[in-house]
Scaffold this motif. Structure first.
Motif, short mmCIF file in Angstrom:
data_model
loop_
_atom_site.label_atom_id
_atom_site.label_comp_id
_atom_site.label_asym_id
_atom_site.label_seq_id
_atom_site.Cartn_x
_atom_site.Cartn_y
_atom_site.Cartn_z
N ARG A 128 -18.33 55.99 40.57
CA ARG A 128 -19.53 55.53 39.92
C ARG A 128 -19.12 55.51 38.59
N GLY A 129 -18.08 54.71 38.27
CA GLY A 129 -17.60 54.38 36.76
C GLY A 129 -18.04 53.22 36.13
N THR A 130 -17.52 53.08 35.04
CA THR A 130 -17.73 51.85 34.04
C THR A 130 -16.79 51.08 33.67
N VAL A 131 -16.99 49.86 33.99
CA VAL A 131 -16.11 48.60 33.36
C VAL A 131 -16.55 48.20 32.25
N VAL A 132 -15.58 48.14 31.05
CA VAL A 132 -15.80 47.56 29.82
C VAL A 132 -14.80 46.55 29.54
N THR A 133 -15.58 44.96 29.06
CA THR A 133 -14.67 44.22 28.76
C THR A 133 -14.62 44.04 27.43
N ILE A 134 -13.51 43.83 26.69
CA ILE A 134 -13.68 43.36 25.09
C ILE A 134 -13.74 41.90 25.33
N ASN A 135 -14.68 41.55 24.78
CA ASN A 135 -14.80 39.91 24.74
C ASN A 135 -14.76 39.46 23.25
N SER A 136 -15.62 38.78 22.74
CA SER A 136 -15.46 38.18 21.59
C SER A 136 -16.71 37.45 21.13
N GLY A 137 -16.81 37.16 19.66
CA GLY A 137 -17.79 36.25 19.42
C GLY A 137 -17.75 34.98 19.82
N SER A 138 -16.33 34.70 20.16
CA SER A 138 -16.05 33.33 20.80
C SER A 138 -16.35 33.28 22.41
N GLY A 139 -17.15 34.35 22.79
CA GLY A 139 -17.83 34.27 24.15
C GLY A 139 -19.31 34.00 24.14
N TYR A 140 -19.74 33.60 22.79
CA TYR A 140 -21.02 32.85 22.64
C TYR A 140 -20.93 31.60 22.19
N THR A 141 -20.00 31.34 21.25
CA THR A 141 -19.88 29.95 20.58
C THR A 141 -18.35 29.57 20.33
N ALA A 142 -18.28 28.15 20.45
CA ALA A 142 -16.66 27.95 19.99
C ALA A 142 -16.81 26.83 19.05
N LYS A 143 -15.45 26.91 18.37
CA LYS A 143 -15.36 26.11 17.28
C LYS A 143 -14.09 25.18 17.44
N GLY A 144 -13.91 24.17 16.55
CA GLY A 144 -12.79 23.41 16.61
C GLY A 144 -11.41 24.19 16.47
N GLY A 145 -10.59 24.15 17.20
CA GLY A 145 -9.33 24.79 17.30
C GLY A 145 -9.29 25.99 17.99
N GLY A 146 -10.40 26.34 18.61
CA GLY A 146 -10.47 27.63 19.28
C GLY A 146 -10.86 27.36 20.84
N GLY A 147 -10.96 26.12 21.17
CA GLY A 147 -11.40 25.85 22.61
C GLY A 147 -10.93 26.61 23.86
#
Length: 233
Positions: A128-147
């Motif tokens: 009954r474990g836990t999975v943790v993903t390290i996402n980013s602020g880029s998981g909510y918004t995208a900017k030019g150069g970071g598509g």
């Protein structure tokens, strides 16, 4: 040396540097760690300095190598935690990115996460474990150069949302941690791409991100941190 059989077992990918290394150090006093990465020498050196740790050496972009590494694991009682910290930063404007760039970003940041999780689900369900993903602020918004990077992190958020819904019945928690800019080598790489100055004091300390991961893992069993955003003050 702690008795590893009596300690919660957590696998941390990308454990030899940056956020992954800080997560390993934060968990080390009272966990048995499986240190994931490709650099066997660096992982072995890190494990030697921790109370209870072993290496998990695999190129996660290689499904066969990942399956072989998982098959070699001995997990009595299952796996208490899986922390996905490994990732790549692929920067560039859409007009400049190749098919290989998009494939690399999505393979490492999404497909490899899904496959390693799939292989370890029986062990995670048992504990009954836990999975943790390290996402980013880029998981909510995208900017030019970071598509390409943002696309992978949006996809990773979708993956964790789906996994959370699917695994709730099995007692597996799934947490998505979204750091803002963190003082790591990846941030240096990004600032080089942006042609800007790197000032470490402007960014979140990797140890702070590690503390949020520890919170998600240590939360009492009746609760789950579904998403957590950690930004520079």
């Amino acid at each position: 040396m702690n008795d590893s059989t009596a300690l919660p077992r957590v696998l941390v990918t990308g454990a030899n540097r940056g956020i992954g290394r800080e997560i390993a150090l934060a968990l080390a006093p009272d966990h048995h760690l499986l240190l994931g990465g490709r650099d066997e020498a660096a992982l072995t050196a890190l494990a030697a300095g921790l109370p209870s740790a072993e290496t998990f050496v695999a190129d996660l972009a290689d499904p066969a190598a990942t399956a072989a590494a998982v098959g070699a694991l001995d997990l009595p009682g299952g796996l208490d935690g899986l922390v996905h910290s490994a990732g790549v930063l692929v920067s560039g404007r859409v007009e400049d990115l190749s098919t290989a760039d998009w494939t690399r970003s999505l393979t490492v940041n999404v497909t490899a996460v899904a496959e390693l999780t799939r292989l370890l689900l029986p062990a995670l369900r048992e504990a009954r474990g836990t999975v943790v993903t390290i996402n980013s602020g880029s998981g909510y918004t995208a900017k030019g150069g970071g598509g390409a990077y943002a696309a992978s992190k949006f996809a990773l958020r979708a993956l964790t949302d789906a996994l959370r819904d699917e695994e709730r019945a099995h007692g597996v928690r799934v947490s998505s941690v979204h750091p803002g800019r963190v003082a790591t080598d990846m941030q240096r790489q990004l600032r080089d791409f942006e042609k800007g100055e790197y000032r470490e004091s402007d960014y979140v300390d990797p140890a702070t991100v590690a503390a949020t991961v520890r919170l998600a893992l240590d939360l009492p069993a009746e609760a789950s941190i579904d998403e957590l955003s950690v930004r520079p003050r």
